[in-house]
Design a protein around this motif. Structure first.
Motif, PDB file in Angstrom:
ATOM      1  N   LYS A 246       3.199  -6.608  -5.495  1.00  0.00           N
ATOM      2  CA  LYS A 246       2.409  -5.408  -5.780  1.00  0.00           C
ATOM      3  C   LYS A 246       2.449  -4.438  -4.606  1.00  0.00           C
ATOM      4  O   LYS A 246       2.639  -3.225  -4.787  1.00  0.00           O
ATOM      5  CB  LYS A 246       0.970  -5.795  -6.095  1.00  0.00           C
ATOM      6  CG  LYS A 246       0.068  -4.608  -6.413  1.00  0.00           C
ATOM      7  CD  LYS A 246      -1.342  -5.086  -6.731  1.00  0.00           C
ATOM      8  CE  LYS A 246      -2.258  -3.900  -7.029  1.00  0.00           C
ATOM      9  NZ  LYS A 246      -3.642  -4.350  -7.334  1.00  0.00           N
ATOM     10  N   ALA A 247       2.301  -4.940  -3.391  1.00  0.00           N
ATOM     11  CA  ALA A 247       2.312  -4.074  -2.207  1.00  0.00           C
ATOM     12  C   ALA A 247       3.670  -3.408  -2.019  1.00  0.00           C
ATOM     13  O   ALA A 247       3.756  -2.212  -1.709  1.00  0.00           O
ATOM     14  CB  ALA A 247       1.940  -4.892  -0.973  1.00  0.00           C
ATOM     15  N   PHE A 248       4.737  -4.150  -2.209  1.00  0.00           N
ATOM     16  CA  PHE A 248       6.071  -3.567  -2.053  1.00  0.00           C
ATOM     17  C   PHE A 248       6.331  -2.503  -3.128  1.00  0.00           C
ATOM     18  O   PHE A 248       7.020  -1.509  -2.863  1.00  0.00           O
ATOM     19  CB  PHE A 248       7.144  -4.655  -2.102  1.00  0.00           C
ATOM     20  CG  PHE A 248       7.214  -5.497  -0.858  1.00  0.00           C
ATOM     21  CD1 PHE A 248       7.422  -4.906   0.381  1.00  0.00           C
ATOM     22  CD2 PHE A 248       7.071  -6.865  -0.919  1.00  0.00           C
ATOM     23  CE1 PHE A 248       7.491  -5.674   1.532  1.00  0.00           C
ATOM     24  CE2 PHE A 248       7.137  -7.648   0.233  1.00  0.00           C
ATOM     25  CZ  PHE A 248       7.345  -7.050   1.462  1.00  0.00           C
ATOM     26  N   ALA A 249       5.789  -2.702  -4.316  1.00  0.00           N
ATOM     27  CA  ALA A 249       5.924  -1.688  -5.366  1.00  0.00           C
ATOM     28  C   ALA A 249       5.231  -0.397  -4.958  1.00  0.00           C
ATOM     29  O   ALA A 249       5.741   0.714  -5.188  1.00  0.00           O
ATOM     30  CB  ALA A 249       5.358  -2.216  -6.682  1.00  0.00           C
ATOM     31  N   GLN A 250       4.075  -0.507  -4.333  1.00  0.00           N
ATOM     32  CA  GLN A 250       3.362   0.677  -3.854  1.00  0.00           C
ATOM     33  C   GLN A 250       4.142   1.386  -2.757  1.00  0.00           C
ATOM     34  O   GLN A 250       4.225   2.617  -2.723  1.00  0.00           O
ATOM     35  CB  GLN A 250       1.970   0.264  -3.353  1.00  0.00           C
ATOM     36  CG  GLN A 250       1.046  -0.235  -4.438  1.00  0.00           C
ATOM     37  CD  GLN A 250      -0.219  -0.854  -3.878  1.00  0.00           C
ATOM     38  OE1 GLN A 250      -0.246  -1.352  -2.756  1.00  0.00           O
ATOM     39  NE2 GLN A 250      -1.283  -0.839  -4.664  1.00  0.00           N
TER      40      GLN A 250
END
Length: 334
Positions: A246-250
């Motif tokens: 999720k963080a890498f997608a952001q």
């Protein structure tokens, strides 16, 4: 709240900048960003497992899955992607005017198992009818200053494939210019492409047109690297796979903003707007032409796994979903 402290070794790509500078912080995790070039990260992680999370060569990661107890498990985040037609070089006096002319030729590659070479050999065989058994491969350093490439993960060569290590003191770049090699498949550009333009050239001079046509037919922007977790860390904290994904997608989403900013140029490219527009056009009008996530990239991963198995690297024909932590397979709406 006590945060789980994890080390993360990765080059400082634009799509990783928000992770590196702290604008994006994975929930429940203190992620310590270690900015290393890819070769250092790969060597230290594959040989010594120094980092909790790291960027890894896709090919090397797949090779680790051959082991009885694989040391890593990946999430569907791809720090490096690269069309590879542009990094195939030839000696212009070797009688090579089409890809099919590579049959019977001597081809230099830094390392047999490297991801770029897996894609390049696969494309040559599937798209142009040049089987890997029809050429002679020579492995070694591209430049005199490079250290010899030693495989960081054990593997063997398939029957009928000729792979020979070059001699100490030799380098692929000079061998190509001197006619000791007929071609080089690499990730980088050999220095003799600039210093010896009379004899070193690209196999595909109009590579952008060739790569755009390849993408239009296949929908493939080749994946080079993946983000992998040390399996022991993941098994102790399985929730981190989904949280990190999720963080890498952001962070990836935030990397698009400076590319689209028009009030002032964030990058030293005077025609950035035109380049972005051209990229969208060549890649089917997509607003987000570079994407992570599993389903969006299933076909790319499946093709790579086909090539890896056919080239004698993967011990079996892995399915794309076998590469990743199960709880990281679903996409996020960021």
């Amino acid at each position: 709240m006590v945060l789980l402290r994890l080390s993360f070794a990765c080059w400082d790509y634009d799509r990783m900048k928000a992770i590196e500078d702290g604008r994006v912080r994975p929930e429940g995790i203190e992620l310590v960003f270690l900015n290393y070039r890819v070769e250092e990260t790969f060597f230290r992680q594959l040989r010594f497992q120094e980092f909790d999370v790291s960027e890894l060569s896709l090919s090397s990661y797949v090779l680790t899955l051959n082991q009885e107890n694989p040391p890593f498990i990946a999430i569907p985040v791809f720090p490096s992607r690269f069309f590879r037609h542009q990094s195939m070089f030839i000696n212009s006096k070797a009688g090579i005017s089409t890809p099919q002319d590579l049959k019977g030729k001597r081809v230099g590659i830094p390392e047999y198992q490297m991801t770029a070479a897996v894609w390049q050999r696969g494309i040559m065989e599937e798209e142009f009818g040049v089987p890997i058994t029809s050429v002679q491969f020579f492995t070694g350093a591209i430049e005199p200053s490079d250290k010899p490439r030693i495989s960081k993960v054990a593997h063997s060569y398939p029957p009928g494939v000729s792979v020979t290590a070059i001699q100490p003191g030799q380098n692929l770049s000079q061998m190509l210019a001197d006619g000791e090699l007929d071609a080089i498949f690499s990730a980088t550009t050999p220095s003799t492409f600039d210093t010896r333009p009379d004899v070193v050239a690209r196999l595909f001079p109009d590579f952008k047109k060739v790569e755009a046509e390849y993408y239009a037919r296949t929908g493939i922007l080749p994946i080079m690297h993946v983000v992998a977790l040390k399996r022991s860390v993941y098994e102790a904290n399985p929730w981190i796979a989904k949280t990190l994904t999720k963080a890498f997608a952001q962070s990836l989403d935030m990397a698009y903003e400076p590319l689209l900013q028009r009030a002032a140029l964030r990058y030293m490219l005077p025609w950035l707007e035109d380049h972005v527009a051209e990229t969208k056009s060549l890649m089917g009008g997509r607003e987000r032409w570079w994407c992570d996530g599993f389903e969006e990239n299933r076909h790319v991963l499946d093709k790579f796994l086909e090539y890896s198995y056919n080239q004698g690297l993967a011990k079996r024909r892995f399915k794309p979903e076998e590469l990743f932590a199960p709880n990281a397979l679903e996409s996020f709406v960021v």
